[in-house]
Motif scaffolding. Structure first.
Motif, PDB file in Angstrom:
ATOM      1  N   THR A 185       3.887  12.966   5.545  1.00 52.81           N
ATOM      2  CA  THR A 185       3.325  14.067   4.775  1.00 52.81           C
ATOM      3  C   THR A 185       1.942  13.669   4.264  1.00 52.81           C
ATOM      4  O   THR A 185       1.634  12.496   4.097  1.00 52.81           O
ATOM      5  CB  THR A 185       4.188  14.429   3.554  1.00 52.81           C
ATOM      6  OG1 THR A 185       4.306  13.291   2.681  1.00 52.81           O
ATOM      7  CG2 THR A 185       5.565  14.909   3.976  1.00 52.81           C
ATOM      8  N   VAL A 186       1.140  14.684   4.027  1.00 50.21           N
ATOM      9  CA  VAL A 186      -0.157  14.489   3.367  1.00 50.21           C
ATOM     10  C   VAL A 186      -0.200  15.449   2.184  1.00 50.21           C
ATOM     11  O   VAL A 186       0.171  16.607   2.301  1.00 50.21           O
ATOM     12  CB  VAL A 186      -1.336  14.725   4.323  1.00 50.21           C
ATOM     13  CG1 VAL A 186      -1.293  16.096   4.972  1.00 50.21           C
ATOM     14  CG2 VAL A 186      -2.672  14.532   3.594  1.00 50.21           C
ATOM     15  N   GLU A 187      -0.652  14.938   1.050  1.00 49.84           N
ATOM     16  CA  GLU A 187      -0.759  15.754  -0.143  1.00 49.84           C
ATOM     17  C   GLU A 187      -2.219  15.844  -0.565  1.00 49.84           C
ATOM     18  O   GLU A 187      -2.900  14.838  -0.741  1.00 49.84           O
ATOM     19  CB  GLU A 187       0.053  15.180  -1.300  1.00 49.84           C
ATOM     20  CG  GLU A 187      -0.036  16.031  -2.560  1.00 49.84           C
ATOM     21  CD  GLU A 187       0.824  15.521  -3.707  1.00 49.84           C
ATOM     22  OE1 GLU A 187       0.919  16.236  -4.729  1.00 49.84           O
ATOM     23  OE2 GLU A 187       1.386  14.425  -3.570  1.00 49.84           O
TER      24      GLU A 187
ATOM     25  N   LYS B 288       2.015   4.506   1.053  1.00 53.04           N
ATOM     26  CA  LYS B 288       1.180   5.608   0.601  1.00 53.04           C
ATOM     27  C   LYS B 288      -0.271   5.154   0.584  1.00 53.04           C
ATOM     28  O   LYS B 288      -0.603   4.128  -0.012  1.00 53.04           O
ATOM     29  CB  LYS B 288       1.598   6.087  -0.791  1.00 53.04           C
ATOM     30  CG  LYS B 288       2.913   6.844  -0.812  1.00 53.04           C
ATOM     31  CD  LYS B 288       3.196   7.404  -2.202  1.00 53.04           C
ATOM     32  CE  LYS B 288       4.490   8.197  -2.228  1.00 53.04           C
ATOM     33  NZ  LYS B 288       4.746   8.765  -3.572  1.00 53.04           N
TER      34      LYS B 288
ATOM     35  N   ALA C 129       0.939   7.415  -8.438  1.00 52.75           N
ATOM     36  CA  ALA C 129       1.631   7.954  -7.267  1.00 52.75           C
ATOM     37  C   ALA C 129       2.188   6.861  -6.357  1.00 52.75           C
ATOM     38  O   ALA C 129       2.931   7.151  -5.421  1.00 52.75           O
ATOM     39  CB  ALA C 129       0.685   8.841  -6.462  1.00 52.75           C
TER      40      ALA C 129
ATOM     41  N   ASP D  13       1.439   9.799   3.180  1.00 53.46           N
ATOM     42  CA  ASP D  13       2.699   9.056   3.107  1.00 53.46           C
ATOM     43  C   ASP D  13       3.197   8.837   4.541  1.00 53.46           C
ATOM     44  O   ASP D  13       3.646   9.776   5.205  1.00 53.46           O
ATOM     45  CB  ASP D  13       3.729   9.850   2.301  1.00 53.46           C
ATOM     46  CG  ASP D  13       4.990   9.059   1.994  1.00 53.46           C
ATOM     47  OD1 ASP D  13       5.408   8.244   2.844  1.00 53.46           O
ATOM     48  OD2 ASP D  13       5.570   9.258   0.914  1.00 53.46           O
ATOM     49  N   THR D  14       3.099   7.596   5.016  1.00 50.16           N
ATOM     50  CA  THR D  14       3.469   7.316   6.416  1.00 50.16           C
ATOM     51  C   THR D  14       4.977   7.372   6.634  1.00 50.16           C
ATOM     52  O   THR D  14       5.425   7.679   7.745  1.00 50.16           O
ATOM     53  CB  THR D  14       2.950   5.934   6.837  1.00 50.16           C
ATOM     54  OG1 THR D  14       3.481   4.934   5.957  1.00 50.16           O
ATOM     55  CG2 THR D  14       1.437   5.881   6.806  1.00 50.16           C
ATOM     56  N   GLU D  15       5.770   7.068   5.615  1.00 48.31           N
ATOM     57  CA  GLU D  15       7.228   7.089   5.773  1.00 48.31           C
ATOM     58  C   GLU D  15       7.747   8.516   5.897  1.00 48.31           C
ATOM     59  O   GLU D  15       8.625   8.801   6.715  1.00 48.31           O
ATOM     60  CB  GLU D  15       7.894   6.383   4.595  1.00 48.31           C
ATOM     61  CG  GLU D  15       7.645   4.872   4.561  1.00 48.31           C
ATOM     62  CD  GLU D  15       8.394   4.200   3.429  1.00 48.31           C
ATOM     63  OE1 GLU D  15       9.257   4.859   2.803  1.00 48.31           O
ATOM     64  OE2 GLU D  15       8.120   3.011   3.169  1.00 48.31           O
ATOM     65  N   ARG D  16       7.226   9.422   5.111  1.00 47.46           N
ATOM     66  CA  ARG D  16       7.671  10.816   5.124  1.00 47.46           C
ATOM     67  C   ARG D  16       6.863  11.690   6.077  1.00 47.46           C
ATOM     68  O   ARG D  16       7.205  12.860   6.284  1.00 47.46           O
ATOM     69  CB  ARG D  16       7.597  11.397   3.708  1.00 47.46           C
ATOM     70  CG  ARG D  16       8.519  10.697   2.714  1.00 47.46           C
ATOM     71  CD  ARG D  16       8.457  11.374   1.353  1.00 47.46           C
ATOM     72  NE  ARG D  16       9.356  10.740   0.395  1.00 47.46           N
ATOM     73  CZ  ARG D  16       9.518  11.136  -0.866  1.00 47.46           C
ATOM     74  NH1 ARG D  16       8.829  12.180  -1.311  1.00 47.46           N
ATOM     75  NH2 ARG D  16      10.346  10.504  -1.662  1.00 47.46           N
TER      76      ARG D  16
ATOM     77  N   CYS E 204       0.289   4.574  -4.576  1.00 50.63           N
ATOM     78  CA  CYS E 204      -0.559   4.241  -3.430  1.00 50.63           C
ATOM     79  C   CYS E 204      -0.855   2.741  -3.427  1.00 50.63           C
ATOM     80  O   CYS E 204      -1.309   2.187  -4.429  1.00 50.63           O
ATOM     81  CB  CYS E 204      -1.869   5.021  -3.489  1.00 50.63           C
ATOM     82  SG  CYS E 204      -1.663   6.784  -3.176  1.00 50.63           S
TER      83      CYS E 204
ATOM     84  N   ILE F 236      -3.362  12.021  -0.477  1.00 50.88           N
ATOM     85  CA  ILE F 236      -2.377  10.945  -0.390  1.00 50.88           C
ATOM     86  C   ILE F 236      -1.603  11.123   0.915  1.00 50.88           C
ATOM     87  O   ILE F 236      -0.959  12.155   1.134  1.00 50.88           O
ATOM     88  CB  ILE F 236      -1.390  10.954  -1.571  1.00 50.88           C
ATOM     89  CG1 ILE F 236      -2.129  10.720  -2.891  1.00 50.88           C
ATOM     90  CG2 ILE F 236      -0.299   9.901  -1.363  1.00 50.88           C
ATOM     91  CD1 ILE F 236      -1.228  10.794  -4.116  1.00 50.88           C
TER      92      ILE F 236
ATOM     93  N   GLY G 298      -4.199   6.331  -0.279  1.00 47.90           N
ATOM     94  CA  GLY G 298      -5.061   7.280  -0.964  1.00 47.90           C
ATOM     95  C   GLY G 298      -6.402   7.386  -0.259  1.00 47.90           C
ATOM     96  O   GLY G 298      -6.932   6.386   0.225  1.00 47.90           O
TER      97      GLY G 298
END
Length: 250
Positions: A242-244, A2, A26, A237-240, A28, A235, A4
């Motif tokens: 996704t970006v939050e 993760k 979170a 997340d390279t594994e999922r 990160c 944030i 940030g």
């Protein structure tokens, strides 16, 4: 992992501490700052009594693996960058008075001192700001990301114009590719959530979690500072994949 992404802090130590705390919660493991650590505008921000440029710099230095320089950072150390947004700055730009620069800029550039207070910086703070690069390229679990404060050719946000349509971002997408990356991330827009651009469209989204592909694209996130816009951070997340876009809410 993760990652940030913070930026547009504008000396807001209270909001920065809150953001760093949430990023730690979170999970990160790395944080990148996309510039404008300093620069307090009296017509935009309302935390005059708590602004602290020196402490913000100290926290960014302690917590971020990389930081790029923003337009307000450049102004506070009176520095002209390598990339100048296509504007023909005279080399004695900061030796000219406000009205001379206003006439030369023809409303195309931010001039700052009409609305911005001088940041209270130590010599060490200024020396560190001097070392900050125009952009930073990093590898995060195989994802090559280019960080900048704004978009090429105006990498720092020196100009008053903000691109709006997808075709206006094509030069920046090319700049991302030339630097061996597929994703570019910046601040400066103070977007309330996440703005994403590819070769054909601009997608402006609010705060929330979004999947992403690894095709060529550019993102802009929110500001950390409390001001005219809802603030927050990103944030990734390279594994999922996704970006939050996280709403800060302080």
């Amino acid at each position: 992992m993760k990652l940030g992404i913070i930026g547009d802090i504008h000396e807001d130590i209270i909001a920065l501490k809150a953001a760093l705390s949430l990023l730690e919660q979170a999970g990160c493991t790395q944080i990148v700052c996309v510039g404008d650590i300093v620069g307090f505008k009296v017509n935009t921000y309302h935390y005059l009594d708590t602004r602290n440029a020196h402490e913000c710099i100290a926290l960014v230095r302690a917590n971020c693996i990389a930081t790029v320089i923003g337009n307000n950072d450049l102004y506070q150390i009176r520095k002209l960058p390598e990339h100048r947004g296509g504007f023909p700055f005279p080399e004695d730009w900061y030796e000219l008075d406000f009205y001379q620069r206003k006439a030369l800029s023809n409303n195309q550039l931010f001039l700052y001192e009409d609305v911005q207070l001088n940041a209270l910086l130590t010599k060490a703070d200024k020396a560190w700001l001097e070392t900050l690069p125009d952009s930073y390229a990093g590898n995060f679990d195989g994802l090559r990301i280019l960080f900048s404060h704004f978009v090429y050719p105006d990498l720092h946000g020196l100009r008053t114009y903000f691109p709006k349509m997808a075709d206006e971002f094509q030069e920046h997408l090319g700049f991302i590719e030339r630097n061996g990356c597929t994703l570019g991330i910046s601040g400066h827009f103070h977007h309330e959530g996440l703005s994403r651009v590819n070769e054909v469209e601009v997608r402006r989204q609010g705060f929330g979690v979004y999947p992403f592909s690894r095709s060529l694209q550019y993102w802009c996130g929110p500001c950390v500072a409390r001001g005219q816009f809802l603030n927050g951070f990103l944030i990734l997340d390279t594994e999922r994949s996704t970006v939050e876009a996280v709403r800060l809410g302080v």
